[in-house]
Design a protein around this motif. Structure first.
Motif, short mmCIF file in Angstrom:
data_model
loop_
_atom_site.label_atom_id
_atom_site.label_comp_id
_atom_site.label_asym_id
_atom_site.label_seq_id
_atom_site.Cartn_x
_atom_site.Cartn_y
_atom_site.Cartn_z
N LEU B 127 0.79 -1.37 -0.37
CA LEU B 127 -0.12 0.23 0.07
C LEU B 127 0.89 1.55 -0.15
N ASN B 128 1.66 1.26 0.63
CA ASN B 128 2.67 2.63 0.96
C ASN B 128 3.35 2.11 -0.50
N LEU B 129 4.09 1.71 -1.26
CA LEU B 129 4.73 1.51 -2.27
C LEU B 129 3.76 2.55 -3.48
N ASN B 131 0.53 3.09 -2.67
CA ASN B 131 -0.50 4.46 -2.96
C ASN B 131 0.67 5.84 -3.36
N PHE B 132 1.55 5.93 -2.84
CA PHE B 132 2.67 7.29 -2.77
C PHE B 132 3.11 7.53 -4.18
N THR B 318 4.71 16.62 -2.72
CA THR B 318 3.88 15.96 -1.59
C THR B 318 2.29 16.77 -1.86
N PRO B 323 -2.96 14.93 -0.15
CA PRO B 323 -1.64 14.91 -0.41
C PRO B 323 -1.70 12.17 0.11
N HIS B 324 -2.74 12.22 -0.11
CA HIS B 324 -3.26 10.95 0.03
C HIS B 324 -3.69 10.08 -0.90
N LEU B 325 -3.17 8.59 -0.91
CA LEU B 325 -4.16 7.96 -1.71
C LEU B 325 -5.01 6.92 -0.97
#
Lengths: 480, 480
Positions: B127-129, B131-132, B318, B323-325
Motif C-alpha cells: 500500500l505504501n509503495l 499509494n505514494f 507532496t 496528499p494521500h491516496l
C-alpha cells in the motif's frame, strides 16, 4: 536509510559549485542559515526535528566513482571541478537548534559555515530532512495536545512517502508526542514502542466474527484488543467482544479493549463505553481510528467521546492541511579577502527578504518560565542584553513595533554541533529528544499553542542587526 | 532504496500472522485485492505507479536474525511463529496492472494469491509503495496535461519526505509526464534527464548581479540560463541577462534563457518575452517556478503567460490538495478445505463495501480507441462477453444503472507478474513505462481528464459478480 551520496542534491547546486570553482570562489568561506518562513497548519509554532539525519549526511557525504562518471557524462562539468569532488568531505561547522525545540519563523535553526563549495552542495538534502521531520513532529504535537489524557498512536505507514518516508515519519511523530507507532521496522530500529492488534482481514478470514474473536483471544489472552466494526459495530462487534471478554475472564484473563475504525466515533465510543461498563468491563480500553486529526479529536472530546487511544495515520504522516514546510536555506555572509561580508536577499515581497550576517537566536523566558519571544542578534554581539539586563527586540517587518524584554532566563538557541567536519556534541537519544519536546512545548504560552488564529509569538531582531539590514537595503536599491 | 525487511509492515500484520499460525490457518490460500477507493484531486482518474518497488519487496523480503530477536522481545509471539519467519519467503502469485496505466476506483490494480501468512505480511508496504507513487504520477499527469506545449521539470526534492521520498517522487513524476528532475541522485540512478542552473545564492555570492551572470556565462557558455529575480526582475535581472546575452553572442554563443522564481508569473513572463524579443533573443527560453500546480499553470496560460518550461516542486512531490491516496488491500477469497470461498467486507457506508471473489478487470475501448469503461468480472468467467460480443456492466453502487458495452477492443488489465514467488514477466524500463503512460492517458476521454468535476468513468461489475455480491450480502446480514 538513504545513501549519503553527494548526488543527493538539486542539480543546480552542482552547476553552481562548478561555477564557484571556475570563478576561483570555491574556497571562500560562506555562512548559510536554514529557517522556516511561516508556521505550518496556520498554527503558532513548529517543533524542530530531523537534525540527526542531517548530521549523518554531513558526516558521510561522498562522491563515489560512479557518481563522478554520471557528472562527467554531461560534458559540461570541468575536469578541475570533478577532481575536487573526488575527495570531497564536508569540513565545515554546524550550529543548530536541538531536536525537540519549539521554533518560530525567521529565526535560524541551522547555521552552516564552510567553503562555498561544501555549504552549497548540502542545501537541498538539509532542507529535505529538516522540513519533513519538523513538519510531522509539529503535526504530532498538535494532535497529542488535543488528545489530552488519551494517547496517540502513529498508524500512517501505508500512506507515507515510501518505506523510508514512513520511517522518518514514525520518528518525528514520536518526538512530537505520539506514544507508539504501528511501524514494526521503525520500532525495531529506533526503539519506539509498537502497537497493533488485527485488521478486518482477520475477521473476514473466519466464517463468523465470533470465531475470529475467540481465535484472537486464544492466541493473545493477555493483549486481546478486538476490532469490532467489520460487520455491525453495535449489534455484532461489541456484543461479540463482550462475550469473548466473559470467556477470557472465566480463564482469569481480562479483555484489553476494542477498536473502532469507522462510523461516528463520538457516538460509537459513548455507546461502546456504556455497553462495556454495563457488561462489567469498565477497564477495557476504547481505541479509535479513521481519518483522525487534531480538529476531529478535539470535536470528539468536546462531544463526550470516550476514546482512550487515538490511532492517527494518514493525516499525521502526510501532514494533512499543509503538506510541506516552508524551510529555506539562505546565504547570510561570505568572506571577501578574509573578511566577512553580510549578504541578504531583497524582494518585492518583504516576507521573502532575508536577514544578513552571522547570527545567534536568543530565547527570552519570563518569570513564570514561559517563552516570551526570540531575539535574533549578530553573533558578534555576544549576550545582547543591555547592562541593565534588558533586551530590545524590534519587529523586522514593522520597525516601529519594539519590545523591551526583561528576561528571567535567556538561552542561545543555536548550539555547536560540528566543527571542521567533526561532530563535537554528543547526540541525544530519541527518548531524550522526545522528553525535551514535551518539556519545551509546555513552556509555550497556551494562546500560542491554539490550533488556529494563535497569538503570534514575537521573533524580533536586535538594534545592531536592524542597522545592518537597513544599511544593506539602501545600498542594494534602487538598481544593480 | 529501502531495506526489504519483513518488519517493513504494520505491527498488527505480525500479530495477525501469529494468530493464523496458532489457529492452524497460516497455510490456507488467500486472495487479496489492492484498489483505490476514489480518484485523487477530485479528478477523473489515477495513473498506476510503484509496481517495480512492490515486486522488489516481494522478491527480497526476509527476516534477519535481529528482526526475530526484536519480535521475541515482546514475549507474546509464539516460538512456532518465529520459527516460521526464519526462512520466510514470499512464494505466492501476483497479478498487476502495469505501471503507467490509467486506473479507476474499485477495480483491483494488484491481486495477490498465496498463503494467508505471506499475503497478510506484505499488505502495508505494498500500500505504501503503490499509494505514494500512484498519487505523484497522477499529479504529474495533471500538471503536464495543463502545461500543453510547455515542459514540466520536477523540482521538489527539498520538500519531499526524506531522500528516498524524493527519489520515488522523481520516478513517479517522470512516469506521469515530467520531462526532467532537479534530483541528481534520481537522475543518476534512474536515468532521468536532470535540469537546473543556479539559485539566488549564486547571485548573492557576488557583489553585483551582472558579475554573477558574467561568471555563470563564462562557466557554461552553452547552457547559460540566468535567474533574474534576486533583486529586481524587470529593472535589473532581465536587462543584465540581455547584456550578458549580447556578450555571449559576440563570442558566437547564445543565451539559453532566463528563470523567474517569484512575482506574478503571467505578467512577468509576458514582459520578459517582450524584452527578450525586442533585444533580439526570441529563442531564449523562459523557465518559471514558484508554487506552481496544474491550476496555476492553466490560469497563467489562459492569461497569456509566455512560459516555456514550468518548474514544479512542492505541490507535485507532496501532492498538494490531496496528499494521500485511498488505496486499500482487502481479502477477496480464502480457501476452506481446498475450495475458494469468496469474502467481502460489509459496511454501513456502501463505499467501503468490497467486491468478493477472485476477479479480473476488463477495459472496454470504443471504435475511436477511447476508454469507455471497466467491467470487473469473476476470474472464472474468462472473457466475459456474451456470444454476440456485447458486455453488460452494472453499477455496483446502483444496480439499476446498467450499460451494454459493445467493445471495439477489450483488454484484461491484471497481468501475471509473479508465480510461486518468482518473477515471470519482464520488467519494463522506466522509459517504456513513461511512454505507455503518455499513450494511455491520451485514450481517456477528455471530459474525464478535466481537472475538476470530471465526467465519471464507468467502473461496473458483471452479472455474475453482482449475483455473488448480493448473495453474500444477504447471508451476512443482519447479524452474526
Amino acid at each position: 536509510m538513504f545513501e549519503a551520496s553527494g548526488l543527493q542534491t538539486d542539480f543546480y547546486e552542482l552547476t553552481m559549485m562548478n561555477g564557484y570553482v571556475a570563478s576561483g570562489m570555491a574556497d571562500r568561506r560562506a555562512c548559510f542559515d536554514l529557517f522556516i518562513r511561516s508556521n505550518p497548519f496556520q498554527g503558532g509554532y513548529a517543533l524542530a526535528a530531523g537534525l540527526a539525519d542531517a548530521v549523518r549526511f554531513l558526516k558521510e557525504v561522498r562522491f563515489a566513482p560512479e557518481d563522478l562518471d554520471y557528472l562527467k557524462s554531461f560534458g559540461f562539468f570541468s575536469a578541475e571541478f570533478l577532481d575536487r569532488l573526488r575527495d570531497f568531505r564536508f569540513r565545515g561547522s554546524l550550529l543548530a537548534v536541538p531536536e525537540g525545540t519549539p521554533i518560530f519563523p525567521r529565526a535560524p535553526i541551522l547555521r552552516l559555515e564552510g567553503t562555498l563549495l561544501e555549504t552549497q552542495l548540502v542545501e537541498t538534502l538539509l532542507l529535505n530532512l529538516v522540513n519533513f521531520q519538523t513538519l510531522v513532529a509539529t503535526k504530532a504535537a498538535r494532535v497529542a495536545g488535543e488528545a489530552r489524557d488519551g494517547s496517540v498512536l502513529e498508524f500512517g505507514m501505508r500512506r507515507a512517502q515510501g518505506a523510508n518516508g514512513a520511517f522518518a515519519a514514525a520518528r518525528a511523530a514520536y518526538i512530537g508526542g505520539a506514544a507508539a507507532t504501528s511501524n514494526a521496522y521503525a520500532s525495531a530500529r529506533l526503539d519506539i514502542p509498537a502497537k497493533g492488534t488485527h485488521a478486518h482481514a482477520w475477521v473476514m478470514s473466519f466464517s463468523r466474527e465470533i470465531d475470529a474473536f475467540r481465535a484472537y483471544a486464544k492466541t493473545f489472552p493477555d493483549n486481546c484488543l478486538l476490532l469490532v466494526d467489520t460487520y455491525d459495530t453495535l449489534n455484532s462487534g461489541i456484543p461479540n467482544a463482550i462475550l469473548v471478554g466473559k470467556e477470557l475472564r472465566a480463564q482469569g484473563k481480562e479483555l484489553a479493549g476494542i477498536r473502532l475504525d469507522s462510523g461516528d466515533l463520538a457516538y460509537l465510543s459513548r455507546q461502546a463505553r456504556k455497553m462495556l461498563d454495563d457488561a462489567g468491563f469498565p477497564k477495557a480500553k476504547i481505541v479509535a481510528s479513521g481519518d483522525l486529526d487534531e480538529y476531529l479529536i478535539r470535536d470528539i472530546r468536546e462531544q463526550g467521546g470516550r476514546i482512550d487511544v487515538y490511532g492517527v495515520g494518514t493525516r499525521l504522516v502526510t501532514a494533512e492541511g499543509d503538506p510541506h514546510l516552508t524551510g529555506v536555506y539562505k546565504l547570510a555572509a561570505i568572506q571577501e579577502e578574509g573578511v566577512w561580508q553580510p549578504r541578504m536577499k531583497l524582494s518585492e515581497n518583504i516576507i521573502k527578504e532575508t536577514l544578513p550576517g552571522i547570527k545567534q537566536v536568543w530565547r527570552v523566558f519570563n518569570a513564570e518560565g514561559v517563552m516570551e519571544g526570540d531575539v535574533i542578534a549578530l553573533d558578534e554581539e555576544g549576550d545582547p542584553r543591555r547592562p541593565d539586563g534588558r533586551l530590545l527586540g524590534i519587529n523586522p517587518l514593522a520597525e516601529h513595533q519594539r519590545k523591551l524584554h526583561h528576561p528571567a532566563e535567556l538561552q542561545p538557541l543555536l548550539e555547536p554541533i560540528m566543527k571542521d567536519g567533526e561532530v563535537i556534541a554528543p547526540q541525544p537519544s530519541l527518548e531524550a529528544i522526545r522528553a525535551r519536546a514535551q518539556k519545551q512545548l509546555a513552556r509555550i504560552d497556551e494562546t500560542t499553542r491554539r490550533l488556529a488564529n494563535p497569538h503570534i509569538y514575537k521573533v524580533s531582531i536586535s538594534e545592531r542587526l536592524l542597522e545592518l539590514r537597513n544599511k544593506l537595503r539602501s545600498e542594494k536599491r534602487p538598481e544593480e
